[in-house]
Each structure stands twice: as structure tokens, then as C-alpha cells.
Design a protein around this motif. Structure first.
Motif, mmCIF file in Angstrom:
data_model
loop_
_atom_site.group_PDB
_atom_site.id
_atom_site.type_symbol
_atom_site.label_atom_id
_atom_site.label_comp_id
_atom_site.label_asym_id
_atom_site.label_seq_id
_atom_site.Cartn_x
_atom_site.Cartn_y
_atom_site.Cartn_z
ATOM 1 N N UNK A 28 0.844 -1.194 0.000
ATOM 2 C CA UNK A 28 0.000 0.000 0.000
ATOM 3 C C UNK A 28 0.881 1.247 0.000
ATOM 4 N N UNK A 29 0.231 2.412 -0.085
ATOM 5 C CA UNK A 29 0.986 3.675 -0.089
ATOM 6 C C UNK A 29 1.810 3.816 1.180
ATOM 7 N N UNK A 30 1.325 3.265 2.267
ATOM 8 C CA UNK A 30 2.066 3.364 3.526
ATOM 9 C C UNK A 30 3.465 2.770 3.374
ATOM 10 N N UNK A 31 3.576 1.669 2.662
ATOM 11 C CA UNK A 31 4.884 1.046 2.466
ATOM 12 C C UNK A 31 5.792 1.934 1.623
ATOM 13 N N UNK A 32 5.208 2.678 0.683
ATOM 14 C CA UNK A 32 6.009 3.615 -0.101
ATOM 15 C C UNK A 32 6.563 4.724 0.783
ATOM 16 N N UNK A 33 5.794 5.128 1.789
ATOM 17 C CA UNK A 33 6.288 6.139 2.727
ATOM 18 C C UNK A 33 7.515 5.626 3.471
ATOM 19 N N UNK A 34 7.486 4.335 3.844
ATOM 20 C CA UNK A 34 8.641 3.728 4.505
ATOM 21 C C UNK A 34 9.837 3.700 3.555
ATOM 22 N N UNK A 35 9.593 3.304 2.317
ATOM 23 C CA UNK A 35 10.670 3.222 1.328
ATOM 24 C C UNK A 35 11.303 4.589 1.091
ATOM 25 N N UNK A 36 10.465 5.614 0.936
ATOM 26 C CA UNK A 36 10.987 6.956 0.667
ATOM 27 C C UNK A 36 11.680 7.534 1.898
ATOM 28 N N UNK A 37 11.054 7.366 3.059
ATOM 29 C CA UNK A 37 11.611 7.943 4.276
ATOM 30 C C UNK A 37 12.911 7.299 4.703
ATOM 31 N N UNK A 38 13.030 5.987 4.484
ATOM 32 C CA UNK A 38 14.228 5.278 4.936
ATOM 33 C C UNK A 38 15.183 4.969 3.789
ATOM 34 N N UNK A 206 19.236 15.823 2.214
ATOM 35 C CA UNK A 206 19.110 15.076 3.468
ATOM 36 C C UNK A 206 18.058 15.687 4.382
ATOM 37 N N UNK A 207 17.954 17.000 4.397
ATOM 38 C CA UNK A 207 16.934 17.661 5.226
ATOM 39 C C UNK A 207 15.538 17.262 4.755
ATOM 40 N N UNK A 208 15.349 17.182 3.433
ATOM 41 C CA UNK A 208 14.056 16.739 2.900
ATOM 42 C C UNK A 208 13.724 15.318 3.320
ATOM 43 N N UNK A 209 14.723 14.437 3.298
ATOM 44 C CA UNK A 209 14.521 13.056 3.729
ATOM 45 C C UNK A 209 14.171 13.002 5.211
ATOM 46 N N UNK A 210 14.821 13.843 6.005
ATOM 47 C CA UNK A 210 14.567 13.870 7.449
ATOM 48 C C UNK A 210 13.111 14.225 7.744
ATOM 49 N N UNK A 211 12.544 15.131 6.965
ATOM 50 C CA UNK A 211 11.148 15.533 7.167
ATOM 51 C C UNK A 211 10.207 14.351 6.951
ATOM 52 N N UNK A 212 10.451 13.575 5.892
ATOM 53 C CA UNK A 212 9.609 12.394 5.627
ATOM 54 C C UNK A 212 9.840 11.319 6.685
ATOM 55 N N UNK A 213 11.086 11.142 7.075
ATOM 56 C CA UNK A 213 11.457 10.073 7.994
ATOM 57 C C UNK A 213 10.806 10.210 9.368
ATOM 58 N N UNK A 214 10.503 11.426 9.767
ATOM 59 C CA UNK A 214 9.881 11.638 11.071
ATOM 60 C C UNK A 214 8.543 10.914 11.199
ATOM 61 N N UNK A 215 7.916 10.583 10.071
ATOM 62 C CA UNK A 215 6.597 9.931 10.098
ATOM 63 C C UNK A 215 6.693 8.408 10.072
ATOM 64 N N UNK A 216 7.899 7.872 9.908
ATOM 65 C CA UNK A 216 8.074 6.417 9.936
ATOM 66 C C UNK A 216 8.069 5.952 11.389
ATOM 67 N N UNK A 217 7.257 4.942 11.740
ATOM 68 C CA UNK A 217 7.160 4.531 13.143
ATOM 69 C C UNK A 217 8.339 3.677 13.585
ATOM 70 N N UNK A 218 8.447 3.488 14.877
ATOM 71 C CA UNK A 218 9.403 2.545 15.433
ATOM 72 C C UNK A 218 8.986 1.131 15.020
ATOM 73 N N UNK A 219 9.955 0.231 14.921
ATOM 74 C CA UNK A 219 9.669 -1.154 14.555
ATOM 75 C C UNK A 219 8.864 -1.840 15.659
#
Length: 491
Positions: A28-38, A206-219
Motif C-alpha cells: 500500500x501507499x504506507x509502504x512507499x512512505x517507509x521506502x521513501x523515508x528510509x 538530506x533535510x528533505x529526507x529527514x522531514x519524511x522520515x519523522x513519520x516512519x514509526x518505530x519497529x
């Protein structure tokens, strides 16, 4: 294995179905958020490495650059890799101890700060120190990111996603190559500022990636083992709700469970002893894969731009490096799915052996190559090698117990990279200096032969000792150390 204090105080014993619930999710799109953020951080790594290789000539003048020699360029590459080894080991153990999210935010912050320092380098010593710190951040990323990705991506897609993400290094490499074309053109950008701007752009990305990464949850897998099962349950419910909304599908119930003896901390000595005792064959596999790919890539690619300019009369290496880089990403992207279908063992061994044989063949004809033919051969070789090398990180992150995942990635990355990544650039830098004195490019061929031999050896070892991990849950590949019924001694 005992349950004594070496493993830390036991905080409880729970039975959970969290791993099964995560693995049965549709994409789902949620997994794409993980891929982009990490996953996009490898673009930064590719950008870093390529800028150094592409800008070797720009860093040599004493007036507009830093007065570096060819050996200094190789040394800078070795310093960067040494920092990555240190960062992987230092942040790797912290990732297993304090969680994936804390560390993948911290390590990206280290990278941003160090890259800004690199852009403002005033002396060779400053530049070397900044490169070491940049490598420290990137090395920490390898441990934190690969462990988090594998624990959040469903088992069905884990192989192709991990290979493609690690292969995205080459998107950054291509971007870095193309960036150097205008930045190294003195009619477009002042020569004293071009290479500095290139490093500054990496920090902005890297700053742009950091903004997206903040929304990735803990494992959630890390949370329930460390006594925070309520938080893990809440995160999984939120993920399930999001995926159901995005996919329009109702999720099936999960019956598969695992019982865990929760621990706040697990000692590094106990982790190392357990891993090497239970999985000696897997240890050999990972070591051979990492050494082979590290020497191949760091030796060849760190000095590729220098080879083109020193021996083949190329003034602007950006286009050549971009073609080479795009071939690498294409290999990881197009072959990635096969690691989930044909299987890990056959694909990894096949890509390693084939790329090694092709590299050795290139070394035999090195005296007759041109810039175009060398780049073409490199593109063919690394189309296969990039997929295999990316799978080395996948292997280290999925064949060892959950509690050791980040540390195992860090350990094999550091040892393999120290053996191939530090010695490789230094060795090739010395070969180029030695060969340039006589104008004989064939003197570099010995480096190609060594890299080929290590790749072929890694492929053969994988063929005999590799693990068939495709489509399996992480817990079935390697049972957690804290599982209620320990796994019998295994390879």
C-alpha cells in the motif's frame, strides 16, 4: 541459552502475533512512505561517493581546490569508508539497544552536519576529518535503516524492496555525476565554489529526507521484545487501519504467534557469542559477500573517474559515470524481483560469479580499452554485481536473530568494508600513481583480478552455504534469542 543476567533483566513473557500481521499486509501507499523515508538515504551515499570520484581533478589545484594528489583522493575515499565502519559499529549496537527510529534520526543528523562541514573545507586535514564524520553518519544509517526496513516490509516483498533500496545508491551516483558537469564548468560556476556547492546540495536533500522520515514509526518487532508491547500493538493497529483504507481490502485474521521473554537490554558479548555459536556458516557467507562487493566497488568506483582522466584523456567524467551508475540501479531494480521468486541462493551466487568472471575478462584486455569501451564493460559487469551486492545487505539483515539485526549488519559491513573498502581505494590509488608514471594502464589490471577473485569466491560460498530466505518471516529464518523455546544449533 540461559536466561541469566547477561541477557538483561527479564521484564515479562508475552505471546504476540505482530510479526504475522505485518507480513500478511498487502502493498500500500504506507509502504512507499517507509521506502521513501528510509531507503532514499542510499541516494545520499551514492551522491557522496560519486562527487569525490568525479571531482578528483577539481580538488587537486591549490588555488581553487585543496591541493590533493591522486593518492590523497584515494586516501579521502579510505577515510570516508573508515568513518563508515566506525559509525556502523558504534550506531549499530545503539540501534539494537535503543530502537530503530531514534538512531535513524540521529545518524541522518550526523550526516547533514558533516556534509556541511565538508562544503566549507579549507585545508586537506579539515576535508579528511569531515569525510570521516560523513562516513560515520552513513555507516550508522546502514545498520539502522536496513534493520527497520526488513522489520516493516512484508515477507513477500522483502527481497525485491531491500535490493532495490540498496541499489538506489546509484540514483545518487548518477545525480552526482550529472551535477559535476555544470559545477565543474568554470564558465558556469567559479572553480573554487563548484565542488563546495555539490556537497551543500547533499545536505539540502538530506533535510528533505529527514522531514519524511519523522513519520516512519518505530519497529513493532523491536518494541514487543523490549517490553513495550502496548506501543507496538498500537502502531500495528494504526498500520493495519491505514493499509485497509489505502488498499480497499479487509485484512484476514492471523493465527501464527510467537512467545517472547522480553528484555530491556541484551549484552553485546552474549549476542556475539550466541550468533557465532548458532550460525557459523551464515557468518562465513556474510563475511565473504561483504568483502567481495566492498573491494569490487570501493576499489573500482572510488578511482574510476581518476582512471578516465589520467589514462584515457577524459576531461569531463560526469556523463561516463552517470551511464555506469544508471546501469547499476537498473540491475538492482530489474533483477530484484528474482530474489523473491528464483530465490536468494541462486541469484546471489549467480550475480557474484558472473560479475567476477566479466571483471577478470576486462582486466585481460585493459590495454586496448577506450573510455567508451571501459564504461560499457563496467555497465555490463555492475548490472549484475549491483543486484548481488545489494543482496549482501539483505542477507546480513535477515539471517540472524532480531535482537542482533542492526549489530550484525554493522559488524559485517565494517569488517567487509575494512578489508575491501579501505584497502581497495588505497591499493588502486597506489596502482594509478605507479601506472601513470609509466603511462601503462595495464598495471591497474591486478586490482581487477583481485576484485574478480573475491567476487567469485563469495558466489561459490553462497552457493554452498547460503540460506533460502525468500518468502519466509524473519522469525522463521532465525528465531529471536528471547523466544520462549530456543532454536536448535544451526548454520
Amino acid at each position: 541459552m540461559g536466561t541469566g543476567t547477561r541477557m538483561g533483566a527479564e521484564t515479562g513473557r508475552i505471546t504476540t502475533n505482530i510479526p504475522g500481521r505485518l507480513d500478511r499486509l498487502p502493498w500500500a501507499r504506507w509502504h512507499w512512505m517507509v521506502v521513501i523515508g528510509l531507503g532514499t538515504v542510499w541516494i545520499l551515499d551514492g551522491l557522496e561517493v560519486t562527487i569525490v570520484g568525479s571531482m578528483s581533478e577539481a580538488l587537486k589545484p591549490t588555488d581553487t581546490g585543496l591541493g590533493l594528489s591522486s593518492f590523497d583522493i584515494g586516501l579521502a575515499g579510505a577515510v570516508y569508508v573508515a568513518g563508515a565502519c566506525f559509525g556502523a559499529l558504534f550506531f549499530g549496537q545503539l540501534t539494537d539497544r535503543f530502537g530503530r527510529k531514534k538512531l535513524f534520526l540521529i545518524t541522518l543528523g550526523v550526516y547533514i552536519a558533516a556534509t556541511v562541514l565538508t562544503a566549507f573545507s579549507m585545508t586537506p586535514l579539515w576535508y579528511f576529518c569531515a569525510r570521516f564524520l560523513t562516513g560515520t553518519g552513513i555507516g550508522g544509517e546502514y545498520a539502522a535503516i536496513n534493520s527497520a526496513i526488513d522489520e516493516l516490509i512484508p515477507a513477500k516483498y522483502r527481497g525485491r524492496v531491500d535490493v532495490a533500496i540498496n541499489g538506489s545508491f546509484w540514483i545518487g551516483a548518477a545525480a552526482g555525476s550529472l551535477l559535476t558537469i555544470p559545477l565543474l564548468d568554470p564558465t558556469v560556476v567559479d572553480a573554487a565554489w563548484g565542488w563546495r556547492l555539490a556537497f551543500g546540495l547533499g545536505a539540502i536533500l538530506a533535510v528533505g529526507i529527514l522531514i519524511v522520515r519523522r513519520h516512519v514509526p518505530e519497529s513493532p518487532r523491536w518494541l514487543f521484545i523490549h517490553g513495550r508491547e502496548d506501543e507496538g500493538e498500537r502502531i500495528v493497529k494504526e498500520i493495519e487501519r491505514t493499509v485497509e483504507e489505502e488498499s480497499g481490502r479487509s485484512l484476514d485474521p492471523v493465527d501464527e504467534t510467537i512467545t517472547i521473554r522480553q528484555r530491556k537490554t541484551i549484552g553485546i558479548i552474549e549476542i556475539a557469542r550466541t550468533v557465532f555459536t548458532l550460525y557459523p556458516k551464515r557468518t562465513i557467507v556474510c563475511f565473504s559477500l561483504f568483502v567481495g562487493q566492498a573491494f569490487l566497488y570501493n576499489a573500482f568506483f572510488f578511482t574510476y573517474g581518476d582512471t578516465l582522466t589520467t589514462f584515457l584523456g577524459v576531461k569531463q567524467t560526469g556523463w561516463y559515470l552517470a551511464i555506469f551508475a544508471l546501469s547499476n540501479f537498473a540491475g538492482a531494480l530489474l533483477l530484484g524481483r528474482l530474489f523473491d521468486t528464483i530465490g536468494r541462493v541462486r541469484m546471489i551466487s549467480g550475480t557474484y560469479i558472473l560479475s567476477g568472471v566479466l571483471l577478470a575478462g576486462t582486466g585481460l584486455f585493459l590495454g586496448s580499452v577506450t573510455a567508451v569501451t571501459l564504461t560499457l564493460m563496467g555497465a555490463i559487469i555492475f548490472f549484475f554485481a549491483s543486484a548481488g551486492a545489494s543482496a549482501a545487505y539483505l542477507t546480513a539483515s535477515e539471517v540472524f536473530p532480531m535482537e542482533t539485526r542492526a549489530l550484525c549488519i554493522a559488524f559485517f559491513y565494517a569488517i567487509g568494508t575494512a578489508a575491501g573498502g579501505i584497502s581497495g581505494p588505497l591499493f588502486f590509488g597506489w596502482l594509478i600513481d605507479h601506472a601513470s608514471a609509466s603511462g601503462d594502464i595495464t598495471k591497474i589490471a591486478i586490482g581487477y583480478f583481485v576484485g574478480a577473485a573475491l567476487m567469485i569466491a563469495g558466489g561459490v560460498i553462497q552457493a554452498f552455504l547460503g540460506v533460502k530466505a525468500e518468502g519466509r518471516s524473519l522469525e522463521s529464518i532465525a528465531q529471536p534469542l528471547t523466544a520462549d523455546e530456543p532454536e536448535p544449533a544451526s548454520a
